[in-house]
Design a protein around this motif. Sequence first.
Motif, PDB file in Angstrom:
ATOM      1  N   GLU A 149       0.836  -1.203   0.000  1.00 25.97           N
ATOM      2  CA  GLU A 149       0.000   0.000   0.000  1.00 25.97           C
ATOM      3  C   GLU A 149       0.875   1.258   0.000  1.00 25.97           C
ATOM      4  OE1 GLU A 149      -3.619   0.441   0.388  1.00 25.97           O
ATOM      5  OE2 GLU A 149      -3.602  -1.630  -0.349  1.00 25.97           O
ATOM      6  N   ILE A 150       1.898   1.238   0.875  1.00 25.16           N
ATOM      7  CA  ILE A 150       2.800   2.389   0.968  1.00 25.16           C
ATOM      8  C   ILE A 150       3.466   2.638  -0.377  1.00 25.16           C
ATOM      9  CG2 ILE A 150       4.945   3.269   2.002  1.00 25.16           C
ATOM     10  CD1 ILE A 150       4.295   1.739   4.541  1.00 25.16           C
ATOM     11  N   THR A 151       3.946   1.568  -0.978  1.00 23.14           N
ATOM     12  CA  THR A 151       4.645   1.689  -2.256  1.00 23.14           C
ATOM     13  C   THR A 151       3.699   2.199  -3.337  1.00 23.14           C
ATOM     14  OG1 THR A 151       6.003  -0.187  -1.563  1.00 23.14           O
ATOM     15  CG2 THR A 151       6.151   0.460  -3.870  1.00 23.14           C
ATOM     16  N   ALA A 152       2.463   1.670  -3.341  1.00 23.59           N
ATOM     17  CA  ALA A 152       1.488   2.104  -4.334  1.00 23.59           C
ATOM     18  C   ALA A 152       1.188   3.596  -4.169  1.00 23.59           C
ATOM     19  CB  ALA A 152       0.206   1.287  -4.195  1.00 23.59           C
ATOM     20  N   LEU A 153       0.997   4.027  -2.918  1.00 23.18           N
ATOM     21  CA  LEU A 153       0.695   5.437  -2.668  1.00 23.18           C
ATOM     22  C   LEU A 153       1.860   6.321  -3.101  1.00 23.18           C
ATOM     23  CD1 LEU A 153      -1.128   5.255   0.790  1.00 23.18           C
ATOM     24  CD2 LEU A 153      -2.105   5.836  -1.462  1.00 23.18           C
ATOM     25  N   TYR A 154       3.082   5.847  -2.812  1.00 25.93           N
ATOM     26  CA  TYR A 154       4.273   6.626  -3.183  1.00 25.93           C
ATOM     27  C   TYR A 154       4.380   6.767  -4.703  1.00 25.93           C
ATOM     28  CZ  TYR A 154       8.940   8.524  -2.945  1.00 25.93           C
ATOM     29  OH  TYR A 154      10.030   9.361  -3.066  1.00 25.93           O
ATOM     30  N   ILE A 155       4.145   5.674  -5.405  1.00 24.65           N
ATOM     31  CA  ILE A 155       4.230   5.719  -6.876  1.00 24.65           C
ATOM     32  C   ILE A 155       3.150   6.661  -7.422  1.00 24.65           C
ATOM     33  CG2 ILE A 155       3.960   4.377  -9.002  1.00 24.65           C
ATOM     34  CD1 ILE A 155       5.205   2.003  -7.550  1.00 24.65           C
ATOM     35  N   LYS A 156       1.948   6.506  -6.884  1.00 24.60           N
ATOM     36  CA  LYS A 156       0.839   7.386  -7.285  1.00 24.60           C
ATOM     37  C   LYS A 156       1.261   8.858  -7.114  1.00 24.60           C
ATOM     38  CE  LYS A 156      -3.528   8.815  -7.816  1.00 24.60           C
ATOM     39  NZ  LYS A 156      -4.045   8.937  -9.166  1.00 24.60           N
ATOM     40  N   LYS A 157       1.941   9.142  -6.002  1.00 24.02           N
ATOM     41  CA  LYS A 157       2.342  10.525  -5.709  1.00 24.02           C
ATOM     42  C   LYS A 157       3.377  11.043  -6.704  1.00 24.02           C
ATOM     43  CE  LYS A 157       4.809  12.618  -2.471  1.00 24.02           C
ATOM     44  NZ  LYS A 157       5.632  12.581  -1.243  1.00 24.02           N
ATOM     45  N   ILE A 158       4.412  10.217  -6.967  1.00 23.05           N
ATOM     46  CA  ILE A 158       5.465  10.724  -7.861  1.00 23.05           C
ATOM     47  C   ILE A 158       4.988  10.835  -9.308  1.00 23.05           C
ATOM     48  CG2 ILE A 158       7.419   9.960  -6.423  1.00 23.05           C
ATOM     49  CD1 ILE A 158       7.847   7.624  -8.310  1.00 23.05           C
ATOM     50  N   LEU A 159       3.855  10.180  -9.606  1.00 20.50           N
ATOM     51  CA  LEU A 159       3.330  10.275 -10.976  1.00 20.50           C
ATOM     52  C   LEU A 159       2.305  11.402 -11.103  1.00 20.50           C
ATOM     53  CD1 LEU A 159       2.874   6.500 -11.893  1.00 20.50           C
ATOM     54  CD2 LEU A 159       4.754   8.027 -12.495  1.00 20.50           C
ATOM     55  N   GLU A 160       2.055  12.076  -9.994  1.00 22.56           N
ATOM     56  CA  GLU A 160       1.043  13.134  -9.989  1.00 22.56           C
ATOM     57  C   GLU A 160       1.375  14.202 -11.033  1.00 22.56           C
ATOM     58  OE1 GLU A 160       0.263  15.064  -6.134  1.00 22.56           O
ATOM     59  OE2 GLU A 160      -1.011  13.297  -5.755  1.00 22.56           O
ATOM     60  N   GLY A 161       0.354  14.703 -11.699  1.00 22.39           N
ATOM     61  CA  GLY A 161       0.579  15.746 -12.692  1.00 22.39           C
ATOM     62  C   GLY A 161       0.895  15.180 -14.063  1.00 22.39           C
ATOM     63  N   MET A 162       1.196  13.879 -14.130  1.00 27.07           N
ATOM     64  CA  MET A 162       1.422  13.261 -15.436  1.00 27.07           C
ATOM     65  C   MET A 162       0.094  12.714 -15.927  1.00 27.07           C
ATOM     66  SD  MET A 162       5.006  11.398 -14.559  1.00 27.07           S
ATOM     67  CE  MET A 162       5.485  11.114 -16.237  1.00 27.07           C
ATOM     68  N   LYS A 163      -0.116  12.769 -17.234  1.00 29.33           N
ATOM     69  CA  LYS A 163      -1.415  12.365 -17.778  1.00 29.33           C
ATOM     70  C   LYS A 163      -1.489  10.848 -17.917  1.00 29.33           C
ATOM     71  CE  LYS A 163      -3.400  13.715 -21.489  1.00 29.33           C
ATOM     72  NZ  LYS A 163      -3.547  14.307 -22.820  1.00 29.33           N
TER      73      LYS A 163
END
Lengths: 198, 198
Positions: A149-163
């Motif tokens: 879950e932590i890893t998924a949330l982190y990846i989601k965060k670093i991809l923020e702003g990308m389409k």
Amino acid sequence: MYPESIRNLIEAFQSFPGIGEKTAERMAFSILDFDDEKVNLLGENLKQAKEKIHPCPICNTLTEDETCFICQNEQRDRQTLCVVEDPKIVFLFEKLGTYKGLYHVISGLISPLEDVNPEDIGLEKLLERVKKEKFHEIILALKPSVEGEITALYIKKILEGMKVEVSRLASGVPIGADMEYIDSLTLERALEDRKKIS
Amino acid sequence: MYPESIRNLIEAFQSFPGIGEKTAERMAFSILDFDDEKVNLLGENLKQAKEKIHPCPICNTLTEDETCFICQNEQRDRQTLCVVEDPKIVFLFEKLGTYKGLYHVISGLISPLEDVNPEDIGLEKLLERVKKEKFHEIILALKPSVEGEITALYIKKILEGMKVEVSRLASGVPIGADMEYIDSLTLERALEDRKKIS
């Protein structure tokens, strides 16, 4: 008690994951029934695998070639990327045969408890790749655990702003499982993620 | 799907008894995490075991030496002989540590169904040995199955007229087993062989 060469062999087999003492003993004894050729071949197989196999430079899937069989395949859907935590999982998905997109293998999961930080699991390479290739969707197929879950949330965060759309695998009741043995976390998730029957 | 060298390795591991597809896959993948030295050592262990191990010329127990560690041991009770069907069983008994006699390993059990006859399992060598050495008791520690029974009866017969007591292991309810799951043959034998509580 055991002759030395048998004892060495038992110890060697026991160092594999999932191989206990009994199985290691059984394996060691069975070597004696193999013919010489087979024993030599096994030794050769071990060396070959170790020498030839390396991670694909694009996606980290294990391969003997310059790039892996997925990245080489022009027929794959190049707009969908499945992120997994271990190269074995790629082959698990490929056995299913239903997923047609590409993969990206990261090196495990973020774990504050075991001091595994985002920079330890190769997320930079993933980010670079997502920036360069035009994915529509990234599916995070990570272990359903706190670390996952932590890893998924982190990846989601670093991809923020990308389409790009980010999704995760459905969690829920495994098919065929006895309801009474389902743990409460799984049941909670299954309830939360319930689907309308249409 | 798998790179060739991984596939070869998985197949090699699957040829061991008791190793299924999943375990073989897991073992093959774990090779990649081993360092080169460990992989070479494993290959070396395989070759060494195959080259060095041979049956003891007296009792057929597996050994690297001229004779096995049991036959070499002057402290063993040389009047008791335990007959087993497989060299592995010797080590099973030795782990217990309570048996102090000698062993004789025959090559499997007589099986009319699988066309294994008395002359195929090395009973002649056993007979020779019993004639030469002065045993008081021969314990037949054979598998509790039809084949085991046939073999025990046959050995009992060929030893007839010789001044030696022949016994077999007790059969019965395994310690710790749930009574309701004991098969009827075992239960029958346990009843037949019941012991007076003194």
